[in-house]
Design a protein around this motif. Structure first.
Motif, PDB file in Angstrom:
ATOM      1  N   ASP A  91       0.820  -1.223   0.000  1.00  0.00           N
ATOM      2  CA  ASP A  91       0.000   0.000   0.000  1.00  0.00           C
ATOM      3  C   ASP A  91       0.853   1.272   0.000  1.00  0.00           C
ATOM      4  OD1 ASP A  91      -2.292  -1.484  -0.107  1.00  0.00           O
ATOM      5  OD2 ASP A  91      -2.903  -1.126   1.969  1.00  0.00           O
ATOM      6  N   GLU A 101       0.855   4.236  -2.887  1.00  0.00           N
ATOM      7  CA  GLU A 101       0.695   5.648  -2.546  1.00  0.00           C
ATOM      8  C   GLU A 101       1.862   6.468  -3.084  1.00  0.00           C
ATOM      9  OE1 GLU A 101       0.199   8.461   1.454  1.00  0.00           O
ATOM     10  OE2 GLU A 101       0.065   6.267   1.619  1.00  0.00           O
ATOM     11  N   ASN A 124       1.504   6.835  -6.874  1.00  0.00           N
ATOM     12  CA  ASN A 124       0.459   7.817  -7.174  1.00  0.00           C
ATOM     13  C   ASN A 124       0.978   9.235  -6.964  1.00  0.00           C
ATOM     14  OD1 ASN A 124      -2.056   6.552  -8.028  1.00  0.00           O
ATOM     15  ND2 ASN A 124      -2.091   5.575  -6.025  1.00  0.00           N
TER      16      ASN A 124
END
Length: 208
Positions: A153, A157, A160
């Motif tokens: 995760d 992130e 992104n």
């Protein structure tokens, strides 16, 4: 066969699936169990396995489960890690390479698709190399991250954030599948994905 074309080495109906995963013995058992589930599903679907050639941790679990289900397994390990990671002599084919670079090249050459499980810096290095090549159109093999517990995760992130700041192009996410389901991971691998065509700007700029 054109560059980047799947090789079909998995057999008439199957793919040669390269699984990148951990060789650490210190990780939670849940990740080893996931690797075993992947190996069993790979065999059930009629695919063959290409892996890092070790018998420890997730590498060993995925290969043992694949063989138990009747799948062919190919291990590729550099000679410097034969004693450290303990090479899996039970592989149908065990290839010992001079170094890590040739290991990755051999794994890439023998594979039709890539499945990435939770792992450390070695797994991340392998992920980024095949992901970068996919984005640049250097191959069109399916690439999927399987992460049911959210280990990656923070990576998602980060990527992104890099895209939002212009360091990476948004289309990098078109080049990869991301799932927490073993079934969906194999569905994505089998379905493959459209080739991501490189543009002159991709080569002119260092960032992807």
């Amino acid at each position: 066969m054109a560059p980047g074309e799947p090789s079909g080495k998995g057999g008439p109906a199957g793919l040669a699936v390269c699984v990148f995963c951990a060789s650490s013995s210190k990780i939670d058992r849940i990740h080893v169990d996931l690797a075993a589930e992947v190996g069993a599903e790979l065999a059930r679907r009629g695919h063959s396995l290409v892996s890092g050639g070790a018998q420890v941790s997730c590498m060993g679990a995925v290969a043992r489960a694949a063989r138990a289900g009747g799948a062919r397994t190919v291990g590729v390990i550099p000679e410097g890690l034969v004693s450290v990671e303990i090479s899996d002599e039970a592989n149908d084919e065990l290839i010992v390479t001079p170094d890590m670079r040739s290991r990755k090249g051999e794994m890439d050459r023998r594979s039709d698709a890539f499945l990435i499980l939770p792992g450390g810096i070695g797994t991340l290095e392998e992920l980024f190399e095949v992901w970068t090549a996919r984005v640049l159109g250097m191959h069109r093999k399916a690439l999927v991250i399987l992460d049911p517990t959210g280990v990656y995760d923070p990576l998602r992130e980060l990527m992104n954030g890099l895209a939002e700041q212009g360091f990476a192009r948004p289309k990098i996410f078109d080049a990869i599948g991301w799932t927490g389901s073993v079934d969906e991971a194999f569905d994505l691998l089998e379905r493959s994905q459209p080739r991501i065509e490189a543009t002159p700007e991709d080569y002119a700029e260092a960032e992807l």
